[in-house]
Design a protein around this motif. Structure first.
Motif, short mmCIF file in Angstrom:
data_model
loop_
_atom_site.label_atom_id
_atom_site.label_comp_id
_atom_site.label_asym_id
_atom_site.label_seq_id
_atom_site.Cartn_x
_atom_site.Cartn_y
_atom_site.Cartn_z
N TRP A 1 0.79 -0.83 0.10
CA TRP A 1 -0.35 -0.20 0.15
C TRP A 1 0.89 1.25 0.23
O TRP A 1 0.51 1.89 -0.57
CB TRP A 1 -1.35 -0.27 1.04
N LEU B 1 2.03 3.06 -3.31
CA LEU B 1 1.63 3.64 -4.04
C LEU B 1 1.02 5.20 -4.13
O LEU B 1 1.45 5.44 -2.80
CB LEU B 1 -0.39 3.04 -3.90
N PRO B 2 1.62 6.08 -4.63
CA PRO B 2 1.29 7.15 -4.58
C PRO B 2 0.30 7.60 -4.19
O PRO B 2 -1.10 7.15 -4.59
CB PRO B 2 1.62 8.35 -5.62
N GLU C 1 -2.41 10.11 -4.27
CA GLU C 1 -3.46 10.40 -6.03
C GLU C 1 -3.41 8.67 -6.01
O GLU C 1 -5.03 8.40 -5.78
CB GLU C 1 -2.58 11.06 -6.55
N HIS C 2 -2.69 7.61 -5.98
CA HIS C 2 -3.31 6.53 -6.06
C HIS C 2 -4.53 5.77 -5.32
O HIS C 2 -5.31 5.14 -5.69
CB HIS C 2 -2.57 5.48 -6.92
N GLN C 3 -3.77 6.28 -4.32
CA GLN C 3 -4.28 6.00 -2.84
C GLN C 3 -5.96 6.70 -2.86
O GLN C 3 -6.68 5.66 -2.44
CB GLN C 3 -3.24 6.31 -1.70
N GLU C 4 -5.73 7.38 -3.21
CA GLU C 4 -7.23 8.31 -2.95
C GLU C 4 -8.49 7.84 -3.72
O GLU C 4 -9.11 7.67 -3.55
CB GLU C 4 -7.05 9.59 -3.48
N ARG C 5 -7.50 7.20 -5.12
CA ARG C 5 -8.13 6.63 -6.44
C ARG C 5 -8.95 5.65 -5.96
O ARG C 5 -10.49 4.98 -5.62
CB ARG C 5 -8.00 6.71 -7.62
N VAL C 6 -8.11 4.73 -4.94
CA VAL C 6 -8.75 3.62 -4.59
C VAL C 6 -9.76 3.67 -3.37
O VAL C 6 -10.83 2.32 -3.69
CB VAL C 6 -8.03 2.42 -4.62
N ALA D 1 -13.67 1.59 -6.69
CA ALA D 1 -13.74 2.22 -5.98
C ALA D 1 -13.68 2.21 -4.11
O ALA D 1 -15.40 1.94 -4.03
CB ALA D 1 -13.74 4.02 -5.86
N ALA E 1 -11.64 -1.90 -5.13
CA ALA E 1 -10.06 -1.88 -5.55
C ALA E 1 -8.97 -2.05 -4.44
O ALA E 1 -8.02 -2.20 -4.52
CB ALA E 1 -9.60 -0.62 -6.12
#
Length: 410
Positions: A269, A272-273, A275-280, A317, A378
């Protein structure tokens, strides 16, 4: 002198005690804190009532320390022995939650929390599906205790799952919580043996400048979408209503607890950047606001798209898939603890969430939502469900009653 009286005596000393402290070793503390040390006594002196319509520890605000313990009845122990155990446990819980010592049958208190107040201690009791056969109460086992279905993220350890009896202990002081844990274990005596135990934690009350929703070990704000006690349908979603089948009337005012030990694959986890974590997740990491805009409490706009025409909250998401809007209104009251049990043999942290959710009907609550998550969340690749339990939690005990009396004396 009881813990409660000792706290009151300290309060009566008031200014005198503070002056002595300020003149002694407390000077360094006071010099590095914005608040006077006296403010800290509010954490220790907060008391949660044992008796009531519902058991404590369900709607109680998140506590800093928690212990979850499952017991199995000993061979030969039946309904009579279980009733005697619940009497002992209820009596001990009432005293402990009031900040009073308990002997646990040894003739003396351990002294672990002797100089502390109640510290928001709660002790909550539940019954697993196997409890009813072992006590000759099979006809009173509610259908809500039917086994949970398997899910794709399950890697369940049977030895750390289920159990005849379940106890949840929470407090805002670790020593107060451990004191209660020892008392519960000692009161079990020869009637029940520990099947499994899990220990957890949350942020300490007062650690943030203002009250806020807790964060989990992924750094995400966790619990934003919880039902609120002032919601018109809160009781309907969380507590079992009266007027059901007479065999299950003992559960009126109670709830069902689903307990899952969910390991977070933190090394994966954290690569991940943000921004990617936020999309998940579907929410901003900084403040928990939905990616569709607003603040943490702003309703998600699941249809809102960005300039590129793509949904701001992705189809897979976590927040979208688990939302009541995507689950026919299904909701549950999530009240978890984080856990960390050191480093595994492969060098990764054995850490994650002791997920506890409360609902009036687990099939319409947890199972409905988890089935949807199982089909494409996700977040799933970063989680592993390692243990599971489902327990029927009776309503609160009235004055003079013990928890579960309406079942065990039916």
């Amino acid at each position: 002198m009881s813990r409660r009286r000792l706290l009151g005596t300290a309060g009566a000393a008031g200014a005198t005690g503070l002056v002595i402290g300020a003149a002694g070793g407390a000077t360094g503390y006071a010099a590095t804190r914005d608040e006077a040390p006296a403010a800290l006594t509010a954490v220790g002196s907060t008391e949660v009532m044992f008796h009531g319509k519902h058991q404590p520890g369900i709607t109680t605000p998140l506590q800093a320390r928690g212990h979850l313990v499952a017991f199995d009845l000993a061979p030969g122990a039946g309904r009579k022995e279980a009733a005697a155990l619940m009497r002992r446990w209820s009596s001990a819980a009432q005293r402990l939650m009031a900040g009073e010592p308990t002997t646990g049958g040894t003739g003396h208190d351990t002294g672990i929390a002797l100089d502390a107040g109640p510290s928001s201690l709660t002790i909550t009791f539940g019954f697993g599906a196997t409890f009813f056969a072992r006590t000759g109460l099979t006809d009173h086992r509610p259908p809500g205790l039917d086994a949970l279905p398997p899910f794709s993220a399950d890697h369940l350890d049977a030895d750390r799952s289920n159990g005849d009896l379940w106890v949840q202990i929470g407090a805002d002081d670790a020593l107060v919580a451990f004191h209660a844990l020892r008392a519960v274990q000692k009161e079990a005596a020869s009637t029940a043996t520990v099947r499994w135990q899990m220990d957890g934690f949350n942020r300490t009350p007062g650690a943030t400048a203002k009250p806020m929703t807790a964060r989990n070990l992924m750094g995400q704000i966790d619990g934003t979408g919880n039902p609120k006690p002032d919601d018109s349908d809160f009781d309907q979603r969380v507590f079992v209503p009266a007027g059901g089948d007479g065999a299950y009337e003992w559960l009126t005012g109670g709830s069902y607890a689903v307990v899952r030990r969910i390991r977070m694959l933190l090394d994966d986890w954290e690569k991940l950047p943000v921004e990617h974590q936020e999309r998940v997740i579907g929410r901003r990491k900084s403040d928990g606001a939905p990616l569709s805009g607003g603040t943490e409490t702003t309703a998600m706009d699941l249809d809102k798209a960005g300039p590129d025409g793509k949904l701001l909250i992705p189809d897979n998401a976590h927040a979208r898939i688990s939302s009541p809007e995507r689950n026919s209104g299904a909701a549950m009251l999530r009240r978890p603890f984080s856990y960390h049990d050191g480093i595994s043999s492969d060098g990764t942290p054995d850490a994650g969430l002791l997920f506890i959710c409360w609902q009036a009907d687990p099939l319409r609550g947890f199972v409905t939502v988890q089935r949807k998550l199982d089909r494409g969340d996700a977040l799933s690749p970063f989680l592993r469900h390692e243990a599971s339990g489902l327990f029927a939690v009776p309503g609160g005990a009235a004055a003079g009653e013990y928890v579960g009396q309406r079942l065990l004396e039916s």
